[in-house]
Design a protein around this motif. Structure first.
Motif, PDB file in Angstrom:
ATOM      1  N   SER A  75       0.835  -1.217   0.000  1.00 23.76           N
ATOM      2  CA  SER A  75       0.000   0.000   0.000  1.00 23.76           C
ATOM      3  C   SER A  75       0.860   1.252   0.000  1.00 23.76           C
ATOM      4  O   SER A  75       0.409   2.330   0.369  1.00 23.76           O
ATOM      5  CB  SER A  75      -0.956   0.009   1.198  1.00 23.76           C
ATOM      6  N   MET A  76       2.126   1.075  -0.390  1.00 21.19           N
ATOM      7  CA  MET A  76       3.097   2.170  -0.468  1.00 21.19           C
ATOM      8  C   MET A  76       3.298   2.871   0.869  1.00 21.19           C
ATOM      9  O   MET A  76       3.713   4.030   0.931  1.00 21.19           O
ATOM     10  CB  MET A  76       2.703   3.160  -1.563  1.00 21.19           C
ATOM     11  N   GLY A  77       2.971   2.181   1.961  1.00 26.03           N
ATOM     12  CA  GLY A  77       3.193   2.719   3.291  1.00 26.03           C
ATOM     13  C   GLY A  77       2.278   3.861   3.654  1.00 26.03           C
ATOM     14  O   GLY A  77       2.528   4.581   4.623  1.00 26.03           O
ATOM     15  N   ILE A  78       1.196   4.054   2.902  1.00 27.40           N
ATOM     16  CA  ILE A  78       0.262   5.163   3.159  1.00 27.40           C
ATOM     17  C   ILE A  78      -0.764   4.718   4.194  1.00 27.40           C
ATOM     18  O   ILE A  78      -1.323   3.619   4.083  1.00 27.40           O
ATOM     19  CB  ILE A  78      -0.455   5.586   1.864  1.00 27.40           C
ATOM     20  N   ASP A  84      -7.728   5.687   1.546  1.00 25.70           N
ATOM     21  CA  ASP A  84      -9.124   5.617   1.103  1.00 25.70           C
ATOM     22  C   ASP A  84      -9.545   6.927   0.441  1.00 25.70           C
ATOM     23  O   ASP A  84     -10.236   6.933  -0.585  1.00 25.70           O
ATOM     24  CB  ASP A  84     -10.044   5.310   2.291  1.00 25.70           C
ATOM     25  N   GLU A  85      -9.127   8.037   1.029  1.00 26.18           N
ATOM     26  CA  GLU A  85      -9.454   9.350   0.461  1.00 26.18           C
ATOM     27  C   GLU A  85      -8.824   9.510  -0.913  1.00 26.18           C
ATOM     28  O   GLU A  85      -9.467   9.979  -1.868  1.00 26.18           O
ATOM     29  CB  GLU A  85      -8.959  10.452   1.401  1.00 26.18           C
ATOM     30  N   MET A  86      -7.560   9.127  -1.039  1.00 22.79           N
ATOM     31  CA  MET A  86      -6.852   9.245  -2.311  1.00 22.79           C
ATOM     32  C   MET A  86      -7.499   8.377  -3.388  1.00 22.79           C
ATOM     33  O   MET A  86      -7.658   8.809  -4.532  1.00 22.79           O
ATOM     34  CB  MET A  86      -5.381   8.861  -2.119  1.00 22.79           C
ATOM     35  N   CYS A  87      -7.879   7.169  -3.019  1.00 18.05           N
ATOM     36  CA  CYS A  87      -8.465   6.244  -3.990  1.00 18.05           C
ATOM     37  C   CYS A  87      -9.801   6.743  -4.529  1.00 18.05           C
ATOM     38  O   CYS A  87     -10.212   6.387  -5.635  1.00 18.05           O
ATOM     39  CB  CYS A  87      -8.637   4.853  -3.369  1.00 18.05           C
ATOM     40  N   ARG A  88     -10.464   7.567  -3.768  1.00 11.47           N
ATOM     41  CA  ARG A  88     -11.735   8.147  -4.237  1.00 11.47           C
ATOM     42  C   ARG A  88     -11.509   9.331  -5.166  1.00 11.47           C
ATOM     43  O   ARG A  88     -12.385   9.669  -5.972  1.00 11.47           O
ATOM     44  CB  ARG A  88     -12.586   8.593  -3.041  1.00 11.47           C
ATOM     45  N   GLN A 126      -7.291   0.172  -7.086  1.00 13.49           N
ATOM     46  CA  GLN A 126      -8.244   0.542  -6.041  1.00 13.49           C
ATOM     47  C   GLN A 126      -8.802   1.953  -6.222  1.00 13.49           C
ATOM     48  O   GLN A 126      -9.687   2.368  -5.483  1.00 13.49           O
ATOM     49  CB  GLN A 126      -7.569   0.422  -4.673  1.00 13.49           C
ATOM     50  N   CYS A 127      -8.279   2.677  -7.219  1.00 12.97           N
ATOM     51  CA  CYS A 127      -8.730   4.048  -7.470  1.00 12.97           C
ATOM     52  C   CYS A 127      -9.960   3.996  -8.370  1.00 12.97           C
ATOM     53  O   CYS A 127      -9.854   3.636  -9.549  1.00 12.97           O
ATOM     54  CB  CYS A 127      -7.618   4.868  -8.108  1.00 12.97           C
ATOM     55  N   GLU A 229      -4.584  -6.123 -16.224  1.00 14.12           N
ATOM     56  CA  GLU A 229      -5.978  -6.410 -16.574  1.00 14.12           C
ATOM     57  C   GLU A 229      -6.524  -5.305 -17.480  1.00 14.12           C
ATOM     58  O   GLU A 229      -5.925  -5.021 -18.507  1.00 14.12           O
ATOM     59  CB  GLU A 229      -6.813  -6.605 -15.297  1.00 14.12           C
ATOM     60  N   ASP A 230      -7.624  -4.634 -17.115  1.00 14.81           N
ATOM     61  CA  ASP A 230      -8.201  -3.627 -18.002  1.00 14.81           C
ATOM     62  C   ASP A 230      -7.754  -2.205 -17.656  1.00 14.81           C
ATOM     63  O   ASP A 230      -8.320  -1.233 -18.129  1.00 14.81           O
ATOM     64  CB  ASP A 230      -9.734  -3.707 -17.971  1.00 14.81           C
ATOM     65  N   LEU A 231      -6.715  -2.082 -16.843  1.00 13.98           N
ATOM     66  CA  LEU A 231      -6.203  -0.767 -16.473  1.00 13.98           C
ATOM     67  C   LEU A 231      -5.520  -0.108 -17.673  1.00 13.98           C
ATOM     68  O   LEU A 231      -4.795  -0.770 -18.424  1.00 13.98           O
ATOM     69  CB  LEU A 231      -5.200  -0.902 -15.329  1.00 13.98           C
ATOM     70  N   GLN A 232      -5.776   1.185 -17.877  1.00 15.72           N
ATOM     71  CA  GLN A 232      -5.105   1.940 -18.938  1.00 15.72           C
ATOM     72  C   GLN A 232      -3.669   2.220 -18.491  1.00 15.72           C
ATOM     73  O   GLN A 232      -3.433   2.997 -17.570  1.00 15.72           O
ATOM     74  CB  GLN A 232      -5.835   3.244 -19.221  1.00 15.72           C
TER      75      GLN A 232
END
Length: 309
Positions: A75-78, A84-88, A126-127, A229-232
């Motif tokens: 989780s990159m140590g975050i 959770d806030e960043m992923c939103r 997760q974003c 997978e389907d990530l750009q």
């Protein structure tokens, strides 16, 4: 595509940049803030144990948010709340974090350039509103081939010398076993570093790459392509990066890098000659304009190699 289109695209976007204290990411951050002051937010990952330490390494404003972490960690140590806030919020991720030393300790290089790339990818998935992941690699993942080299994705497990299959899990296990053996023998920190550098060189020679840096960056690319997978996903493969070409002003650079030591040595009269072919063209990058767009577009480099998946 005109630069104004890219400026419009960046408006209102939230961007996450890893390797934020590195030379390349600093140029990127400055350019974004200069051409698009209405960018919504910039999250900058800074390798630090906590947020206070991160802020000490970076002077932030209401748009720029330093994030304490390390891509080598899960989780990159975050911390979970901030994550959770960043992923939103995040629309674009730029992964420019890497260790670029050619003879880096094999454990450090794998932890950052290989596992780090995988951690960024996992975070990206997760974003919820992510439009693209831009990964900065190197042209030298292609090795020391001659002639025309096609810019194609590296297949998972592919080796440059055509020998047996490359297993990234095996490489990681070799490092873990070697470190355990060194620990059991009460090796000093200096001895561990030397042993890991030697191990890296041995594995590089076995698999056909020129150095530990390009080898581990290759494995990082393989993992990204294999697990995306389907990530750009967009991969940039710059060559030798020198000073800025035009912006923020011509000739800016931080410290001495790559070819700079030879140039400074010649300028001071200490290096009288250099080995090389008279007709050889040196492939270098002069940083100029940094552009990000949903359809891959780069006028970032005078010389650049780009892959789109």
């Amino acid at each position: 595509m005109e630069s104004c289109c890219i400026e419009q695209f960046l408006e209102g976007k939230t961007i996450f940049i890893t390797g934020a204290t590195g030379y390349l990411a600093k140029i990127l951050t400055e350019k974004i803030l200069r051409v698009q002051p209405n960018v919504k937010k910039l999250y900058l990952l800074i390798r630090a144990p906590d947020s206070i330490s991160a802020k000490q390494r970076f002077n932030n404003d209401k748009t720029v948010f330093p994030v304490a972490g390390d891509i080598a960690c899960n989780s990159m140590g975050i911390n979970s709340e901030l994550k959770d806030e960043m992923c939103r919020e995040i629309d674009i991720i730029v992964n420019s974090a890497a260790t670029t030393r050619f003879d880096e300790s094999y454990d450090t290089a794998i932890r950052t350039n290989v596992l780090g790339a995988m951690h960024v990818l996992k975070f990206s998935k997760q974003c919820s509103k992510l439009m693209m992941l831009l990964h900065v690699s190197t042209a030298y993942v292609c090795g020391e081939k001659e002639g025309l080299i096609l810019q194609k994705p590296l297949n998972y497990g592919e080796m440059l010398n055509g020998s047996s299959h490359l297993d990234i899990d095996v490489e990681q296990k070799l490092v873990e076993e070697a470190l355990k053996d060194l620990q059991d023998r009460n090796a000093t920190e200096k001895e561990v570093t030397l042993a890991m550098r030697v191990l890296g060189i041995e594995r590089v020679r076995l698999h056909g790459w020129p150095n530990t840096y390009s080898f581990t960056k290759s494995m990082g690319e393989m993992l990204l392509g294999h697990l995306k997978e389907d990530l750009q996903l967009i991969i940039l493969r710059p060559t030798i990066i020198l000073s800025t070409y035009k912006e923020p002003f011509p000739g800016w650079i931080e410290g001495m890098r790559t070819m700079d030591t030879f140039i400074v040595g010649y300028g001071k009269g200490k290096q009288k000659l250099a080995m090389g072919g008279r007709e050889t063209i040196t492939d270098v990058v002069c940083e100029s304009v940094i552009c990000i767009y949903s359809v891959p577009y780069v006028s970032w480099y005078k010389s650049v190699h780009l892959l789109t998946f």
